[in-house]
Design a protein around this motif. Structure first.
Motif, mmCIF file in Angstrom:
data_model
loop_
_atom_site.group_PDB
_atom_site.id
_atom_site.type_symbol
_atom_site.label_atom_id
_atom_site.label_comp_id
_atom_site.label_asym_id
_atom_site.label_seq_id
_atom_site.Cartn_x
_atom_site.Cartn_y
_atom_site.Cartn_z
ATOM 1 N N VAL A 320 8.526 -6.851 2.500
ATOM 2 C CA VAL A 320 7.841 -6.004 2.683
ATOM 3 C C VAL A 320 6.704 -6.191 3.813
ATOM 4 O O VAL A 320 5.951 -7.424 3.272
ATOM 5 C CB VAL A 320 6.883 -5.214 1.333
ATOM 6 N N ILE A 321 6.187 -5.662 4.764
ATOM 7 C CA ILE A 321 5.029 -5.852 5.598
ATOM 8 C C ILE A 321 4.020 -5.071 5.601
ATOM 9 O O ILE A 321 4.308 -3.766 5.793
ATOM 10 C CB ILE A 321 5.612 -6.293 7.057
ATOM 11 N N LYS A 487 8.168 0.712 10.462
ATOM 12 C CA LYS A 487 8.676 0.418 9.017
ATOM 13 C C LYS A 487 8.017 -0.694 8.522
ATOM 14 O O LYS A 487 8.092 -1.005 7.209
ATOM 15 C CB LYS A 487 10.295 -0.526 9.466
ATOM 16 N N VAL A 488 6.608 -0.912 8.937
ATOM 17 C CA VAL A 488 5.647 -1.473 8.115
ATOM 18 C C VAL A 488 4.781 -0.385 7.270
ATOM 19 O O VAL A 488 5.126 0.714 7.246
ATOM 20 C CB VAL A 488 4.796 -2.216 9.017
ATOM 21 N N ILE A 489 4.031 -0.964 6.195
ATOM 22 C CA ILE A 489 3.279 -0.149 5.438
ATOM 23 C C ILE A 489 2.005 0.049 6.226
ATOM 24 O O ILE A 489 1.309 -1.232 6.027
ATOM 25 C CB ILE A 489 3.442 -0.473 3.943
ATOM 26 N N THR A 490 1.432 0.975 6.489
ATOM 27 C CA THR A 490 0.337 1.085 7.183
ATOM 28 C C THR A 490 -0.875 1.617 6.302
ATOM 29 O O THR A 490 -0.726 2.596 5.695
ATOM 30 C CB THR A 490 0.276 1.994 8.486
ATOM 31 N N VAL A 491 -2.031 0.618 6.133
ATOM 32 C CA VAL A 491 -2.841 1.046 5.130
ATOM 33 C C VAL A 491 -4.301 1.123 5.656
ATOM 34 O O VAL A 491 -4.836 0.531 6.580
ATOM 35 C CB VAL A 491 -3.030 -0.432 4.568
ATOM 36 N N ALA A 492 -5.087 2.408 5.190
ATOM 37 C CA ALA A 492 -6.216 2.792 5.770
ATOM 38 C C ALA A 492 -7.063 2.489 4.674
ATOM 39 O O ALA A 492 -6.816 1.837 3.681
ATOM 40 C CB ALA A 492 -6.332 4.485 5.913
ATOM 41 N N ALA A 493 -8.525 2.712 4.774
ATOM 42 C CA ALA A 493 -9.524 2.048 3.925
ATOM 43 C C ALA A 493 -10.166 3.498 3.536
ATOM 44 O O ALA A 493 -10.360 4.344 4.205
ATOM 45 C CB ALA A 493 -10.351 1.200 4.386
ATOM 46 N N GLU A 580 12.011 -0.356 3.095
ATOM 47 C CA GLU A 580 11.344 0.901 2.760
ATOM 48 C C GLU A 580 11.427 1.746 1.790
ATOM 49 O O GLU A 580 10.617 2.601 1.597
ATOM 50 C CB GLU A 580 12.444 1.909 4.016
ATOM 51 N N LYS A 581 12.054 1.056 0.756
ATOM 52 C CA LYS A 581 12.142 1.717 -0.517
ATOM 53 C C LYS A 581 10.825 1.505 -1.132
ATOM 54 O O LYS A 581 10.278 2.606 -1.925
ATOM 55 C CB LYS A 581 13.216 1.190 -1.313
ATOM 56 N N VAL A 582 10.066 0.243 -0.904
ATOM 57 C CA VAL A 582 8.906 0.028 -1.744
ATOM 58 C C VAL A 582 7.820 1.042 -0.917
ATOM 59 O O VAL A 582 6.987 1.759 -1.676
ATOM 60 C CB VAL A 582 8.459 -1.248 -1.132
ATOM 61 N N LYS A 583 7.830 1.305 0.393
ATOM 62 C CA LYS A 583 6.980 2.271 0.903
ATOM 63 C C LYS A 583 7.084 3.838 0.355
ATOM 64 O O LYS A 583 6.327 4.375 0.199
ATOM 65 C CB LYS A 583 7.261 2.435 2.442
ATOM 66 N N ALA A 584 8.569 4.123 0.133
ATOM 67 C CA ALA A 584 8.774 5.216 -0.188
ATOM 68 C C ALA A 584 8.015 5.522 -1.866
ATOM 69 O O ALA A 584 7.402 6.567 -2.160
ATOM 70 C CB ALA A 584 10.156 5.656 -0.361
#
Length: 617
Positions: A320-321, A487-493, A580-584
């Motif tokens: 996971v990235i 396909k990365v998990i993009t994180v906002a604050a 992608e399953k972790v993102k989901a």
């Protein structure tokens, strides 16, 4: 004719004299003057080993990507090879730090807001054990107790410091007998830096003094950024402070810098990702990678090599990235617009004006204009005093303008095999000391086409005067690259005290609202938000500080991903819970935030991180 295997920026750099490139923020990145070589990112097929005989350094990455170190005179010849599919030059990266708060939130408060405590203090008692957290950043204070086991040994399995020079192999048997065991080496397959194993770090920790320890492992985190990030994701709980995944193991890469005034490059990031992914595969462990930096150069549509590389890397192993969305949301560095009235047939001759304020004493600046290739515009650039220059309609290649003792290098690009967007790049170079200050105006007149859309970007706020800005900026699609990788998990604050979106946080898009963005169903960026305002984290002085930025929101999600990997893979509840399953799962569990009426949206994606609701318990 320019080589279409080379990206626009590289074509412009090769056509520009070195003395001029040195004044640019972008054009000389990747060039090493002493050896007159370029560091290049290539997408390739087949075998590159024959290039070594030509004096070319080869570092093969994942999924058909490589970094080549190429003598300047051979760049065009490299591009002619059938094995080489596309070539880009490196870009600079910037850490996503908004400011350092004087006070802020306790780690426990931020973890409670992220619904982490319910799965760590009671069933299923998750702590990251059996999972590797990859921290690719400014390094780490490996002596800090937060990154050590109860017996004093290190939790860091490997530390690759890309800034420490490696040593040549011993020249003879006598030299080898005395030096081979302590010789500094880069990791296998790479040509820079020094790799340290857990055994070497443990020896440094057990040394009689800190000075002796640093002699054995002389890697330091001089900025403290990486130490804070690692502490949030995986701090061990010393003194009551505990990160999200305190029992995880660590693989750390300290990104290299070209010189004292430089930032890490995308080439160094790609090496680092390859390294941590391959190490995790060798160790047979799932991996959560943290990337807390980015840049503004690109179409923001997933088409660059770094974005496509990360999409490929996300599919290697059980990985996971997580990437921060950047801090450009309120920096006034982006404008998007539509020539003429929105919707319907656009009238020929309709025009839009974009005004750019250039502050006094600005020594370098560039502007990217991205447009749909189906649209044709007539573009005029006006200087503060009213001098004008026109771009040839439908032209391609390099153009040099001169307005008010400022040279503007223009590159009118074409679509690439990987992207439909067209770039028109403006590099402002002062002919004396500074770019002419005042209001520069871009006039865009519609000639033909369909969408009438356009997108302007300035360099990161980190490298321009705060008064250099667009007058009517657009906060949308200000997330930084590579958080735009699909396909990365993009994180906002967000601010977990006030339950509100942090306005500095890079904003993205939802579904197909842009003609140049990803249009696949479910395409949303950012994916979710995490606490990123006034976060308490370990510093490099043995204490704690308060940190603000998406840099420090991202490790909450990286740590949370490690907990999900532990629950699914290590504990055996779901052996397919990675990628992608972790993102989901994280998207599904995200909770609403105050003031965000519709979700998903371009500010916080699906909502705020909530680990408890992300697990099917």
């Amino acid at each position: 004719m320019d080589n279409q295997k080379l990206e626009n920026l590289l074509n412009l750099a090769l056509e520009t004299p070195e003395a001029v490139r040195e004044k640019s923020l972008n054009l000389n990145v990747g060039y090493e003057a002493e050896g007159r070589t370029w560091e290049l990112i290539v997408k390739y097929n087949g075998n590159l080993s024959a290039l070594a005989a030509k004096g070319i350094g080869i570092e093969e990455l994942l999924a058909g990507y490589a970094v080549l170190t190429v003598p300047e005179g051979l760049v065009d010849r490299i591009a002619e090879l059938s094995e080489i599919e596309y070539v880009e030059k490196p870009k600079r990266l910037f850490f996503a730090v908004d400011n350092i708060a004087m006070n802020g939130n306790s780690m426990e408060q931020a973890k409670e807001a992220s619904c982490i405590l319910p799965v760590t203090v009671r069933e299923p008692y998750l702590d990251g054990a059996g999972v590797i957290v990859g921290v690719i950043d400014s390094g780490i204070d490996y002596t800090n107790p937060h990154f050590r086991n109860a017996d004093g040994t290190s939790r860091i399995l490997y530390l690759w410091d890309q800034t420490l020079p490696w040593e040549e192999a011993p020249q003879n048997a006598e030299e080898a007998a005395g030096l081979e065991g302590n010789r500094r080496r880069p990791p296998d397959g790479f040509l820079l830096g020094t790799e340290f194993s857990k055994a070497q770090i443990d020896a440094a920790l057990a040394a009689g003094s800190r000075q002796e320890g640093y002699r054995l492992v002389p890697s330091r985190d001089t900025s403290g950024h990486g130490t804070a990030v690692a502490g949030i994701a995986a701090g061990s709980g010393v003194g009551g402070y505990e990160g999200v995944a305190p029992k995880s193991s660590l693989i750390v890469v300290k990104l290299g810098t070209a010189d004292a005034n430089s930032f890490p490059r995308t080439t160094e990031l790609m090496r680092a990702v390859t390294y941590v992914v391959k190490k995790a595969q060798q160790l047979g462990a799932p991996l959560a990678v943290n990337l807390s930096f980015g840049n503004t150069y690109g179409a923001h549509n997933g088409s660059s090599l770094i974005e496509r590389f990360l999409d490929n890397a996300s599919e290697v192993g059980r990985t996971v990235i997580c990437v921060g969305s950047g801090n450009e949301g309120a920096s006034s560095g982006h404008v998007q617009g539509n020539v003429g009235a929105a919707g319907g047939r656009l009238p020929v001759g309709a025009a839009s004006y974009t005004e750019l304020a250039v502050a006094s004493y600005e020594t370098a600046l560039n502007v990217q204009l991205w447009k749909n290739y189906a649209d044709s515009y007539r573009i005029t650039l006006r200087s503060p005093s009213g001098e004008e220059a026109f771009l040839p309609e439908g032209g391609f290649g390099k153009l040099t303008l001169r307005l008010e003792q400022t040279m503007i290098l223009v590159y009118m690009g074409e679509p690439t095999p990987y992207a439909v967007a067209q770039e028109i790049y403006f590099d402002f170079i002062p002919e004396r000391n500074y770019i002419a200050p005042g209001v520069w105006t871009f006039r865009i007149e519609f000639v033909s086409g369909i969408t009438g859309q356009y997108y302007f970007y300035l360099p990161s706020a980190s490298v321009r005067n705060t008064n250099t800005r667009f007058f009517e900026p657009s906060p949308q699609v200000t997330l930084t690259i590579p958080s735009t990788a699909q396909k990365v998990i993009t994180v906002a604050a967000y601010d977990s005290v006030y339950e509100s979106y942090a306005d500095f946080s890079g904003r993205g898009y939802v579904y197909a609202e842009r003609t140049m963005g990803p249009t696949a169903a479910g395409s949303v960026k950012p994916d979710l938000a995490a606490p990123g305002v006034g976060i308490m984290a370990p510093d490099t002085f043995g204490g704690y500080g308060y940190f603000t930025g998406t840099s420090f929101a991202t490790p909450f999600v990286t740590g949370a991903s490690a907990l999900l990997l532990q629950w699914g893979l290590v504990q055996g509840n779901d052996v397919f819970l990675y990628g992608e399953k972790v993102k989901a799962y994280l998207r599904r569990g995200a909770r609403p935030l105050r003031g965000e009426a519709e979700l998903p949206n371009d500010r916080v994606g699906y909502g705020a991180l909530c680990v408890k609701d992300s697990l099917p318990l």
